[in-house]
Design an enzyme around this catalytic site. Structure first.
Site, PDB file in Angstrom:
ATOM      1  N   CYS A 126       3.127  18.926   0.477  1.00 40.17           N
ATOM      2  CA  CYS A 126       4.273  18.606  -0.385  1.00 40.17           C
ATOM      3  C   CYS A 126       4.497  19.644  -1.493  1.00 40.17           C
ATOM      4  O   CYS A 126       5.528  19.618  -2.159  1.00 40.17           O
ATOM      5  CB  CYS A 126       4.113  17.218  -0.992  1.00 40.17           C
ATOM      6  SG  CYS A 126       3.886  15.941   0.255  1.00 40.17           S
ATOM      7  N   HIS A 250       7.662  16.737  -7.641  1.00 40.72           N
ATOM      8  CA  HIS A 250       7.559  16.199  -6.280  1.00 40.72           C
ATOM      9  C   HIS A 250       7.843  14.696  -6.332  1.00 40.72           C
ATOM     10  O   HIS A 250       7.334  13.981  -7.185  1.00 40.72           O
ATOM     11  CB  HIS A 250       6.173  16.478  -5.711  1.00 40.72           C
ATOM     12  CG  HIS A 250       5.937  15.813  -4.400  1.00 40.72           C
ATOM     13  ND1 HIS A 250       6.874  15.829  -3.388  1.00 40.72           N
ATOM     14  CD2 HIS A 250       4.884  15.096  -3.923  1.00 40.72           C
ATOM     15  CE1 HIS A 250       6.406  15.156  -2.352  1.00 40.72           C
ATOM     16  NE2 HIS A 250       5.208  14.689  -2.652  1.00 40.72           N
ATOM     17  N   ASN A 280       9.360   9.771  -0.108  1.00 41.94           N
ATOM     18  CA  ASN A 280       8.647  11.040  -0.220  1.00 41.94           C
ATOM     19  C   ASN A 280       8.966  11.884   1.019  1.00 41.94           C
ATOM     20  O   ASN A 280       8.508  11.568   2.117  1.00 41.94           O
ATOM     21  CB  ASN A 280       7.141  10.752  -0.332  1.00 41.94           C
ATOM     22  CG  ASN A 280       6.306  12.015  -0.394  1.00 41.94           C
ATOM     23  OD1 ASN A 280       6.793  13.120  -0.141  1.00 41.94           O
ATOM     24  ND2 ASN A 280       5.039  11.853  -0.718  1.00 41.94           N
TER      25      ASN A 280
HETATM   26  N1  COA Z   1       3.371  -4.021   0.226  1.00 47.54           N
HETATM   27  C1  COA Z   1       2.739  -5.037  -0.345  1.00 47.54           C
HETATM   28  N2  COA Z   1       1.470  -4.963  -0.783  1.00 47.54           N
HETATM   29  C2  COA Z   1       0.840  -3.804  -0.620  1.00 47.54           C
HETATM   30  C3  COA Z   1       1.439  -2.687  -0.026  1.00 47.54           C
HETATM   31  C4  COA Z   1       2.774  -2.836   0.417  1.00 47.54           C
HETATM   32  N3  COA Z   1       3.451  -1.836   1.002  1.00 47.54           N
HETATM   33  N4  COA Z   1       0.581  -1.667  -0.013  1.00 47.54           N
HETATM   34  C5  COA Z   1      -0.542  -2.102  -0.586  1.00 47.54           C
HETATM   35  N5  COA Z   1      -0.402  -3.389  -0.949  1.00 47.54           N
HETATM   36  C6  COA Z   1      -1.358  -4.291  -1.592  1.00 47.54           C
HETATM   37  C7  COA Z   1      -2.784  -3.833  -1.390  1.00 47.54           C
HETATM   38  O1  COA Z   1      -3.289  -4.278  -0.157  1.00 47.54           O
HETATM   39  C8  COA Z   1      -3.466  -4.480  -2.557  1.00 47.54           C
HETATM   40  O2  COA Z   1      -3.707  -5.835  -2.281  1.00 47.54           O
HETATM   41  P1  COA Z   1      -5.073  -6.536  -2.747  1.00 47.54           P
HETATM   42  O3  COA Z   1      -5.068  -6.446  -4.238  1.00 47.54           O
HETATM   43  O4  COA Z   1      -4.938  -7.907  -2.207  1.00 47.54           O
HETATM   44  O5  COA Z   1      -6.153  -5.735  -2.114  1.00 47.54           O
HETATM   45  C9  COA Z   1      -2.418  -4.417  -3.661  1.00 47.54           C
HETATM   46  O6  COA Z   1      -1.150  -4.257  -2.987  1.00 47.54           O
HETATM   47  C10 COA Z   1      -2.607  -3.251  -4.602  1.00 47.54           C
HETATM   48  O7  COA Z   1      -2.846  -2.119  -3.810  1.00 47.54           O
HETATM   49  P2  COA Z   1      -3.168  -0.729  -4.448  1.00 47.54           P
HETATM   50  O8  COA Z   1      -3.543   0.257  -3.384  1.00 47.54           O
HETATM   51  O9  COA Z   1      -4.105  -0.937  -5.596  1.00 47.54           O
HETATM   52  O10 COA Z   1      -1.727  -0.374  -5.007  1.00 47.54           O
HETATM   53  P3  COA Z   1      -1.319   0.819  -5.913  1.00 47.54           P
HETATM   54  O11 COA Z   1      -0.729   0.304  -7.153  1.00 47.54           O
HETATM   55  O12 COA Z   1      -2.397   1.865  -6.016  1.00 47.54           O
HETATM   56  O13 COA Z   1      -0.132   1.460  -5.078  1.00 47.54           O
HETATM   57  C11 COA Z   1       0.323   3.309  -3.673  1.00 47.54           C
HETATM   58  C12 COA Z   1      -0.401   1.981  -3.788  1.00 47.54           C
HETATM   59  C13 COA Z   1       0.022   3.902  -2.297  1.00 47.54           C
HETATM   60  C14 COA Z   1       1.818   3.078  -3.821  1.00 47.54           C
HETATM   61  C15 COA Z   1      -0.170   4.292  -4.798  1.00 47.54           C
HETATM   62  O14 COA Z   1      -1.579   4.289  -4.828  1.00 47.54           O
HETATM   63  C16 COA Z   1       0.334   5.686  -4.611  1.00 47.54           C
HETATM   64  O15 COA Z   1       1.507   5.955  -4.704  1.00 47.54           O
HETATM   65  N6  COA Z   1      -0.587   6.671  -4.391  1.00 47.54           N
HETATM   66  C17 COA Z   1      -0.194   8.027  -4.181  1.00 47.54           C
HETATM   67  C18 COA Z   1       0.281   8.223  -2.763  1.00 47.54           C
HETATM   68  C19 COA Z   1       1.044   9.517  -2.570  1.00 47.54           C
HETATM   69  O16 COA Z   1       1.737   9.973  -3.431  1.00 47.54           O
HETATM   70  N7  COA Z   1       0.896  10.118  -1.386  1.00 47.54           N
HETATM   71  C20 COA Z   1       1.599  11.295  -1.015  1.00 47.54           C
HETATM   72  C21 COA Z   1       1.086  12.481  -1.734  1.00 47.54           C
HETATM   73  S1  COA Z   1       2.041  13.908  -1.413  1.00 47.54           S
END
Ligand code: COA
Length: 327
Positions: A126, A250, A280
């Site tokens: 990215c 980004h 993204n």
């Molecule tokens: N819908 C509903 N619930 C979801 C979900 C979705 N799409 N994805 C995850 N959850 C749930 C999880 O299972 C978790 O449940 P639990 O508490 O029962 O275990 C809860 O939501 C929280 O999950 P968590 O992983 O802690 O959420 P988060 O706030 O970290 O958000 C991302 C997850 C992926 C959105 C976030 O971590 C993120 O954006 N990371 C960077 C990813 C990125 O930018 N990648 C590309 C890089 S170029």
């Protein structure tokens, strides 16, 4: 943290273009396929409302490829610059989702645009478009006149549509700019390229497979490396966050953008954001957000624009651009 030597032959952006597949996938569409998610969760945790995709769940790619999106965006950029195709000296295409292993997708794009020039792909995930911009400025410093820089990804092809941790995040798209040589220093004031291969396990895709990600770890590192890279570029350019008119980050997650901007001391009304409409789009995210801001008239001659990306690798890259260039 390279400073740009005053003697360098400079470049400016003279045209830009974008392309998104016609097919729109909303958060509700994703839920309706049986994914255990909701519009409310996705909007609150990521800021994404919808994304454009060429293919879905193994269905044929009805709406394009990395090459076709690149050709559409590239054509617009060349037309806007008022150039004839034969005037382009090279295509630098950033993509992490090439259509084939060989040849480079940029060769297909070159043929599609009717160009005869150097053409090669860059893969820095990215961060790739920003890497490509730095490389293109380097080519111009060495004598090229006009370069077409494209950032395109079709992540829908390597997304696991059953995995709610990743399926809600990604989309397809393309953005392109034409860089032309000018007398004097041009637009590039400072730049930084970074990669930390020790973090590759947090986001990767084996050949022929789908992306695997540890979201929390990527989030944590993303904020840190974006801020680090942006600070290095600003230092190299001899400017501070107060001098930045527009930051084009980004487009991965609205909370990552907000956290990085907060740490840099840049308020959100100086950030370009399109991810609510695109998700993204990897290499395309920065040129799509830049084009959106330019089309909206948010940038004027002399304004400083910070491009800053991060991605798998984990890579980071940033540039400080003075719009219109300086002598
Ligand atoms: N819908 C509903 N619930 C979801 C979900 C979705 N799409 N994805 C995850 N959850 C749930 C999880 O299972 C978790 O449940 P639990 O508490 O029962 O275990 C809860 O939501 C929280 O999950 P968590 O992983 O802690 O959420 P988060 O706030 O970290 O958000 C991302 C997850 C992926 C959105 C976030 O971590 C993120 O954006 N990371 C960077 C990813 C990125 O930018 N990648 C590309 C890089 S170029």
């Amino acid at each position: 943290m390279p400073s740009v030597p005053g003697s360098t032959r400079g470049a400016v952006i003279t045209g830009w273009g974008t392309a998104l597949p016609e097919r729109v996938l909303t958060n509700d569409d994703l839920r309706d396929t049986g994914l255990d998610t909701s519009d409310e969760w996705i909007v609150e945790r990521t800021g994404i409302r919808e994304r454009h995709i060429i293919g879905f769940r193994g269905a044929p790619d009805v709406d394009g490829s990395t090459a076709s999106l690149s050709i559409a965006a590239g054509r617009q950029a060349i037309e806007m610059a008022g150039l004839e195709p034969h005037q382009i000296d090279a295509i630098v295409l950033s993509t992490t989702t090439p259509d084939r292993a060989v040849p480079a997708t940029s060769a297909t794009v070159q043929q599609g645009l009717g160009l005869r020039c150097g053409a090669f792909d860059i893969n820095a995930a990215c961060s790739g478009f920003t890497y490509a911009m730095v490389v293109a400025h380097g080519l111009i410093a060495m004598g090229s006149e006009r370069i077409l820089v494209i950032g395109t990804d079709t992540l829908s092809r390597i997304t696991d549509w059953q995995d709610r941790n990743t399926a809600v995040l990604f989309g397809d798209g393309s953005g392109a700019v034409v860089l032309e040589a000018v007398e004097g220093r041009g637009q590039l004031r400072g730049w930084d390229l970074d990669a930390d291969g020790s973090a590759e396990e947090y986001l990767y895709c084996e050949t022929g497979d789908v992306m695997k990600m540890e979201g929390k770890e990527v989030f944590r590192r993303a904020v840190r490396i974006m801020v680090d890279s942006a600070e290095k570029s600003m230092k190299a350019a001899g400017v501070t966050a107060d001098d930045i008119k527009l930051v084009v980050p980004h487009q991965a997650n609205a909370r990552i953008i907000k956290a990085a901007c907060d740490r840099l001391g840049i308020d959100m009304d100086r950030a370009a954001v399109v991810l609510d409409r695109t998700g993204n789009t990897s290499s395309a995210s920065i040129p799509l957000a830049l084009a959106d801001a330019l089309d909206a008239g948010r940038v004027s001659e002399g304004d400083l624009v910070l491009l800053v990306g991060f991605g798998a690798g984990m890579t980071a890259a940033s540039t400080i651009i003075e719009w219109g260039g300086s002598s």
